[in-house]
Write an enzyme that holds these catalytic residues in place. Structure first.
Site, PDB file in Angstrom:
ATOM      1  N   HIS A 358    -111.542 -50.666  67.263  1.00 31.36           N
ATOM      2  CA  HIS A 358    -110.284 -51.257  67.756  1.00 31.36           C
ATOM      3  C   HIS A 358    -109.077 -50.369  67.532  1.00 31.36           C
ATOM      4  CE1 HIS A 358    -111.685 -55.429  68.576  1.00 31.36           C
ATOM      5  NE2 HIS A 358    -112.560 -55.171  67.611  1.00 31.36           N
ATOM      6  N   LYS A 550     -95.525 -59.110  68.227  1.00 28.05           N
ATOM      7  CA  LYS A 550     -96.759 -58.468  67.765  1.00 28.05           C
ATOM      8  C   LYS A 550     -96.535 -57.990  66.335  1.00 28.05           C
ATOM      9  CE  LYS A 550     -96.451 -55.694  71.444  1.00 28.05           C
ATOM     10  NZ  LYS A 550     -97.728 -55.618  72.088  1.00 28.05           N
ATOM     11  N   ARG A 551     -97.630 -57.534  65.690  1.00 26.53           N
ATOM     12  CA  ARG A 551     -97.474 -56.925  64.364  1.00 26.53           C
ATOM     13  C   ARG A 551     -96.339 -55.905  64.400  1.00 26.53           C
ATOM     14  NH1 ARG A 551    -101.790 -53.235  62.979  1.00 26.53           N
ATOM     15  NH2 ARG A 551    -102.766 -53.667  64.989  1.00 26.53           N
ATOM     16  N   LYS A 556     -96.017 -49.239  67.537  1.00 25.58           N
ATOM     17  CA  LYS A 556     -95.681 -50.232  68.571  1.00 25.58           C
ATOM     18  C   LYS A 556     -94.207 -50.137  68.965  1.00 25.58           C
ATOM     19  CE  LYS A 556     -99.286 -53.445  66.968  1.00 25.58           C
ATOM     20  NZ  LYS A 556    -100.140 -53.770  68.110  1.00 25.58           N
ATOM     21  N   THR A 658    -103.482 -57.230  73.812  1.00 29.67           N
ATOM     22  CA  THR A 658    -103.949 -58.411  74.546  1.00 29.67           C
ATOM     23  C   THR A 658    -102.766 -59.301  74.901  1.00 29.67           C
ATOM     24  OG1 THR A 658    -104.512 -59.317  72.388  1.00 29.67           O
ATOM     25  CG2 THR A 658    -106.345 -58.571  73.755  1.00 29.67           C
ATOM     26  N   LYS A 662    -101.746 -61.809  78.224  1.00 25.47           N
ATOM     27  CA  LYS A 662    -101.267 -63.204  78.152  1.00 25.47           C
ATOM     28  C   LYS A 662     -99.930 -63.353  78.873  1.00 25.47           C
ATOM     29  CE  LYS A 662    -103.440 -63.273  73.678  1.00 25.47           C
ATOM     30  NZ  LYS A 662    -103.210 -62.951  72.262  1.00 25.47           N
TER      31      LYS A 662
HETATM   32  O1  DL6 Z   1    -108.972 -55.124  70.330  1.00 25.61           O
HETATM   33  C1  DL6 Z   1    -108.063 -56.045  69.853  1.00 25.61           C
HETATM   34  C2  DL6 Z   1    -106.840 -55.354  69.319  1.00 25.61           C
HETATM   35  C3  DL6 Z   1    -106.228 -54.408  70.324  1.00 25.61           C
HETATM   36  O2  DL6 Z   1    -105.810 -55.121  71.446  1.00 25.61           O
HETATM   37  C4  DL6 Z   1    -105.048 -53.687  69.721  1.00 25.61           C
HETATM   38  O3  DL6 Z   1    -104.575 -52.710  70.589  1.00 25.61           O
HETATM   39  C5  DL6 Z   1    -105.461 -53.031  68.415  1.00 25.61           C
HETATM   40  O4  DL6 Z   1    -104.333 -52.493  67.758  1.00 25.61           O
HETATM   41  C6  DL6 Z   1    -106.149 -54.024  67.505  1.00 25.61           C
HETATM   42  N1  DL6 Z   1    -106.706 -53.273  66.423  1.00 25.61           N
HETATM   43  C7  DL6 Z   1    -106.642 -53.654  65.171  1.00 25.61           C
HETATM   44  C8  DL6 Z   1    -107.404 -52.780  64.234  1.00 25.61           C
HETATM   45  N2  DL6 Z   1    -106.541 -52.197  63.367  1.00 25.61           N
HETATM   46  N3  DL6 Z   1    -106.702 -52.356  62.230  1.00 25.61           N
HETATM   47  N4  DL6 Z   1    -106.896 -52.520  61.191  1.00 25.61           N
HETATM   48  O5  DL6 Z   1    -106.069 -54.661  64.821  1.00 25.61           O
HETATM   49  O6  DL6 Z   1    -107.234 -54.644  68.171  1.00 25.61           O
END
Ligand code: DL6
Length: 816
Positions: A358, A550-551, A556, A658, A662
């Site tokens: 991921h 988002k985080r 980002k 994601t 949405k």
């Molecule tokens: O695959 C789900 C999601 C992606 O949409 C994001 O782009 C990606 O940042 C996130 N990955 C994580 C893993 N990082 N860590 N620890 O959260 O996955």
């Protein structure tokens, strides 16, 4: 008073009302006249759970009877969101419950708001796992999710004087009616101790043991007879003790160690800035996988009488590297408990495991120190060494690779502190490895896993992420669901999202554009009311709602969003009489508790919000709102209300994203870089319906290669320089002028200054289009019409076909 008669799968409102009251009195022991809204919620959840339970039990029976090959989805995170409304919608019971509450003089929507939102995840990865569980059930795929039932979730975010404060999230305080406690489903999990290698197989004598005890959450299919389990483990002190102390008769210190071990399931992501935090995290990961693998084997042996059939029966999916210890754990059990030879156990593992990557960000690629692993999991380390040896001697060397290559692909990273590379172990053990968007999967093969792709190119594949329309339209945006039902001739789109395509014929119809604009406006009013109520900030629903949720992370680039806000603020002050498009900037997200730069970014957003929102000169042309404690339920409120979706990560850094899906599904337009799934969204919606800006991956890499210097951009753009200086010199933090100096004058690892001008230009295009409602809402409708591909149902179909080789339960297999 009665509960349901179980012959009737669809009770009417009267039966539902009786059932709710019955649960209140006989399960909760509460007199209806004393019941609080939270009590009513619990009673209603019990009543709704009853209706899923038969499906839940019969699904298990079907799987057993037809020996359905099953996928076990291991994830340290599941961001399920609230269960209640979702279950009512999936089972078509919303109307009956709404009416039942009306008859009780209560309002279903208010009662639903009482439900805690379990924050058992950090971000996209955990929410993806939840969307996947919904799709797995709805597509009737035999599947079990495994995770940890963190007692205090991640944390509850409060904003005090602009700063993030972390508080325990007490999501279990009002009970959790949606989960079944399974006190009998318990497995011992061991740690530490010594390894006696004088025997074969070697004997692990652990120092500590703890019980993993299961809670099962029902995951109901939409509109179907299927319900799958999400099994969450909690740590319990049972009759297992610190074995060494206990044998020496030291009861109290053995209990003390037990208490400490119970913290294993307390919080997600303990602050890993300390060695103690890292050790706890490693223990959590092993706790999850050990309990899950033991459970998987027990389930298999209920269906088959031999361990040898495991690969035909079982697929285990590793959601990122966090559960990768499942590999040595399964090897350990096969070798030590079932006496299989190493080669045979290894061949089985390679058929069973698959792994999703991921992220390419090196910081998130887990490595565990060999020393720590030797102490906590000596037998597993021993097995990892053997896997590594086997891989190098049987796979790598025979192909003639040199020592340098071997050093690169070895699971053990040499250096001052030797480390176990968990992603390498995952790739070597898995028969398939996938990335989560086309661009990410390509980069994964060309960069992070390039050496492995040379060794086994057929192993790597892509499955672009998706989101469930049940949660993200039916639950989050009921007005939009009604709109789609009306124009698509029914609710078939909820399980076949490609039906949205039919909207393409309607995008030029002015009435339909207006109707959609009204749906959007209603969602904006709902959000504005929330912000007024919770934060005492007034926002104008007629303004453009520009949203980034988002985080919080440097890649980002929330801070680039801030640069644009301040730039816009300056422009308005310079030219107050121009015809400015009013905007509300809405941000939300949590920063990891040990991530100082992200916490500073939150503070900066709040400082700027305070300053701009109180500056009368901007006359509400800009409002900035940072909504605290981002969660799934908050996303359900915010996403339907967004006009503009900010997806502005540096190209090459966001694996997929994601929320971009949405937002587009809810008719927001994207402003984004050519990163993650934005690239595929662009292909689906067309360049005229999305605002793409910024450097491409290749341009970003060229800048890095040439020694990226942020001042090349700051010094050549006076407006950018002004913004940077304002922030760095304290214009928004007069009480502490240097507060943001470092944040602005760092090495700008994620090239926000390089992309700034192109971002600002794209934002001007946004204003221009928003000024033309016909064109804007046409583009919004085109976005929605072309989101069919981004359903998590499609992702799960891809996984079933390409990776797991799993067949869903067929019509014939369903009970009559
Ligand atoms: O695959 C789900 C999601 C992606 O949409 C994001 O782009 C990606 O940042 C996130 N990955 C994580 C893993 N990082 N860590 N620890 O959260 O996955």
């Amino acid at each position: 008073l009665t509960t349901y008669d179980y012959i009737n799968p669809k009770p009417d409102a009267e039966l539902v009302r009786k059932s709710i009251v019955y649960k209140l009195i006989f399960i909760l022991g509460i007199d209806p006249k004393d019941a609080t809204p939270a009590d009513w919620l619990n009673a209603a959840m019990f009543a709704a759970r009853d209706l899923s339970t038969e499906n839940f039990l019969s699904t298990r029976q079907i799987h057993e009877k037809f020996k359905k090959r099953t996928v076990y989805y291991l994830s340290m995170e599941f961001l399920m969101g609230r269960a209640f409304t979702n279950s009512l919608i999936n089972q078509d019971l919303y109307g009956a419950f709404e009416q039942a509450f009306k008859e009780l003089g209560l309002n279903l929507a208010d009662i639903s708001e009482q439900e805690a939102d379990p924050a058992l995840g950090n971000g996209g990865l955990g929410r993806l796992a939840a969307c996947f569980l919904d799709s797995l059930a709805t597509l009737r795929v035999p599947a079990v999710g495994y995770g940890i039932r963190y007692q205090y979730g991640m944390f509850k975010q409060e904003i005090v004087d602009g700063k993030q404060i972390e508080k325990p999230d007490l999501w279990l305080d009002n009970g959790m009616a949606w989960q079944f406690a399974r006190p009998a489903k318990r497995f011992p999990v061991s740690f530490g101790g010594t390894l006696d290698t004088s025997h074969y197989p070697p004997r692990w004598k652990p120092a500590e043991q703890i019980n993993a005890v299961a809670y099962d959450e029902i995951v109901p299919a939409f509109g179907g007879q299927i319900a799958n389990p999400l099994r969450l483990w909690t740590a319990h002190t049972g009759d297992l003790f610190n074995l060494a102390s206990f044998n020496e008769g030291d009861y109290f210190s053995s209990m003390e160690a037990q208490m400490k071990n119970e913290t294993i399931a307390n919080v997600l992501y303990p602050n890993d800035a300390t060695a103690v935090g890292r050790e706890l995290r490693l223990k959590q990961e092993y706790f999850l996988v050990s309990a899950s693998v033991q459970d998987i084997i027990a389930r298999h042996l209920c269906r088959y009488d031999s361990i040898h059939t495991l690969p035909e029966d079982v697929a285990i999916h590793l959601n990122d590297t966090h559960p990768v210890l499942a590999i040595p754990e399964l090897m350990r059990i096969l070798i030590d408990d079932y006496y299989l030879p190493f080669d045979q156990a290894w061949a089985m593992c390679q058929k069973i495991f698959s792994y999703t990557n991921h992220t390419l960000m090196s910081e998130a690629l887990e490595k565990w120190s060999v020393d720590m692993m030797a102490q906590l999991l000596p037998r597993h380390l021993d097995i990892i060494y053997k896997i590594n040896h086997h891989f190098i001697e049987n796979v790598v060397r025979p192909q003639g690779y040199d020592d340098d290559f071997i050093r690169r692909v070895s699971i053990i990273e040499e250096g001052e502190q030797r480390q176990v590379r968990m992603a390498w172990l995952a790739v070597i053990a898995s028969h398939k490895v996938n990335g989560v968007a086309k661009i990410h999967s390509d980069l994964m093969v060309s960069s992070l896993f390039a050496d492995f792709a040379a060794l086994f190119p057929e192993r790597f594949t892509n499955v672009t992420n998706g989101v469930t329309p049940r949660r993200w339209i039916a639950v989050a945006n009921p007005k939009l669901a009604r709109f789609l039902d009306k124009h698509l001739g029914g609710s078939g789109w909820l399980t076949d999202l490609n039906q949205l395509n039919q909207l393409n014929k309607l995008v030029d119809n002015k009435d339909i554009q207006n109707e959609f604009a009204n749906v959007k406006h209603a969602a904006k009013v709902r959000l504005a009311e929330y912000i007024q109520r919770e934060m005492n900030i007034t926002i104008n629903p007629n303004a453009l709602f520009d949203v980034q949720i988002k985080r919080i992370h440097a890649y980002k680039r929330q801070s680039m969003n801030v640069l644009h806000i301040v730039h816009r603020y300056n422009q308005i002050l310079n030219n107050p009489n121009a015809d400015w498009q009013p905007r509300v900037f809405i941000l939300a997200g949590k920063a990891a508790s040990s991530y100082n730069e992200a916490k500073q970014t939150i503070r900066l957003i709040n400082d700027i919000a305070y300053f701009i929102n109180h500056d009368e000169r901007v006359r509400d042309l800009i409002k900035v709102v940072f909504i605290p404690n981002y969660s799934v339920s908050l996303a359900e409120l915010i996403i339907p209300a967004a006009d503009l979706s900010e997806q502005i990560s540096l190209a090459g850094k966001e694996a997929s994203g994601t929320s971009n899906m949405k937002f587009a599904l809810n008719g927001a337009l994207t402003i984004g870089t050519l990163d993650g799934a934005n690239v595929e969204i662009l292909q689906h919606v067309g360049a005229e319906n999305i605002f793409i800006f910024g450097n491409t991956v290749e341009q970003v890499q060229t800048l890095y290669r040439n020694g990226y210097n942020p001042y090349d951009f700051i010094d050549n753009d006076p407006e950018l320089a002004q913004v940077v200086n304002q922030i760095a010199q304290g214009a928004f933090s007069p009480d502490e002028p240097h507060r943001y100096h470092k944040l602005m004058h760092n090495r700008d690892e994620f090239q926000r200054y390089a992309d700034f001008r192109s971002y600002v230009n794209a934002q001007a295009q946004v204003d221009k289009l928003y000024r033309q409602p016909e064109k804007w809402y046409r583009a919004a409708l085109v976005n929605m019409a072309n989101m069919g591909y981004f359903s998590s149902d499609r992702s799960i179909e891809d996984y079933c076909r390409e990776i797991w080789r799993i067949e869903p339960v067929s019509e014939q297999e369903l009970p009559r």
